[in-house]
Design an enzyme around this catalytic site. Sequence first.
Site, PDB file in Angstrom:
ATOM      1  N   HIS A 205      16.222  82.151  10.618  1.00  0.00           N
ATOM      2  CA  HIS A 205      15.218  81.137  10.920  1.00  0.00           C
ATOM      3  C   HIS A 205      13.998  81.809  11.523  1.00  0.00           C
ATOM      4  CE1 HIS A 205      13.361  77.506  12.563  1.00  0.00           C
ATOM      5  NE2 HIS A 205      14.072  76.878  11.653  1.00  0.00           N
TER       6      HIS A 205
ATOM      7  N   ASP B 169      20.951  74.234   7.542  1.00  0.00           N
ATOM      8  CA  ASP B 169      21.368  74.032   6.152  1.00  0.00           C
ATOM      9  C   ASP B 169      22.728  74.635   5.831  1.00  0.00           C
ATOM     10  OD1 ASP B 169      19.035  72.669   5.304  1.00  0.00           O
ATOM     11  OD2 ASP B 169      17.955  74.564   5.363  1.00  0.00           O
TER      12      ASP B 169
END
Length: 438
Positions: free
Chosen positions: A315, A372
């Site tokens: 991320h 996700d």
Amino acid sequence: MSSATGCSNQTQIAKLTVEGKEFELPVVVGTENERAIDITQLRKNAGYITLDDGYMNTGSTTSAITYLDGEEGTLRYRGYAIEDIAEHCDFVETSYLLIYGKLPTANELNDFRESIRRHTMIHEDMRSFYNGFPRDAHPMAILSSVVGALSTFYQDSLDPHDARQVQISIHRLLAKLPTIAAYSYKKSIGQPFNYPKNDLSYCENFLRLMFAVPTEEYDPDPDFVNALNLLLIVHADHEQNCSTSTVRMVGSSNANLFASISAGICALWGPLHGGANEACVNMLKQIADDGCNVQKYVDMAKDKKSNFRLMGFGHRVYKSYDPRATIIKKACDKLLGRLHLTDPLFDVAKKLEEVALKDPYFVERKLYPNVDFYSGVIYRAMGLPVQMFTVLFAIGRLPGWIAHWVEMHQSAATKIGRPRQVYTGANLRPLIPMKDRT
Ligand code: CMC
């Protein structure tokens, strides 16, 4: 740079020396002590712009909506911890919080729910749009097209500076997005479109739109309703991510809300952003089909000669475990346990996480599972097809996009988004006549 609530730039000054000259730059400090150097006057005063590919270190705005601390793995909406919101609120209440900046009273929430309920149908002419899309069209393409087309049906509410028009557009969007999304699925499988049922909750209604058929009764499974509600909440906002920045950028030109959200949906579609949930499940499936050889895929992700990345890992902001992934993993465990289901993909995901988190490559780069990584396993358990996963992300992210669009328009500091560049092309040269070109 704007001076939103809670921001101060009174006391600190940063100094920049270029070509022997010193320039003073104001320091802006946020409510959680985040610091930024305000460079808005730098070009005017010093003749320099700043260069920051991918906005790795550029604050595009001040914002009072969402706080996240990537090192600590903290996420808060309007000051409330995501863990508390996920436990105590539902998605509609969370949407109210994000958009209006406060937790609603019981009356405010009732009115909000009621208004959203009244707008769930889409225009009958709009339903006919779906006949024009190929059966195998990706639902994200349909979603962005139909949302953009809302501006053709609601020409009475497109003025971004008219508070009443903005309100009605917000309610219409929140109400209609699940309907638009479910119809893209029904189209793909050739089933008739259901009308929304306004005595149902937001999530019940969506599941019914997706799965009910006219020939049978349909009662949404309460476990699915709760899981969907949780997933929508944890996706509801994430400050200046790619799609939200897109919504703000498009909105900054005074484009209407429907057009801005349609652009945000396109940005979300990419596999490095919201499309990662679909890509992640496809990857887990590939690993399972390949004999669950997790190590092979971890090695491939580390190999700089290969383009392969572990989807659902890493991320831009989180350099520790994504708090949303923690919440989703727990919910996943709970849902599969309740349904007495075992999903081989959940086992592969857990194994992959275990191996990657011990691997120096992932440890050094601080790459952890993101939102996700486990969400697709829950969607699968609910019977949602993989192409709909990113659509689910879009439904969840909608209140965040709206909140940012509204905040941008309410800020006196807002200007049209227009970055600069450092030109690296050819210098001025004479035009070559066609006969001399090679
Ligand atoms: N697998 C393997 N290596 C990775 C991964 C990954 N998933 N993510 C980052 N890296 C490596 C990358 O190769 C680079 O290595 P090096 O320093 O040797 O060049 C280093 O880690 C830093 O990566 P980056 O690409 O410079 O980082 P970024 O902040 O630009 O990208 C990201 C962030 C999310 C795009 C990236 O981690 C990624 O591609 N992840 C996979 C896609 C994904 O799961 N996206 C969903 C993000 S969360 C939800 C959302 O925002 O929608």
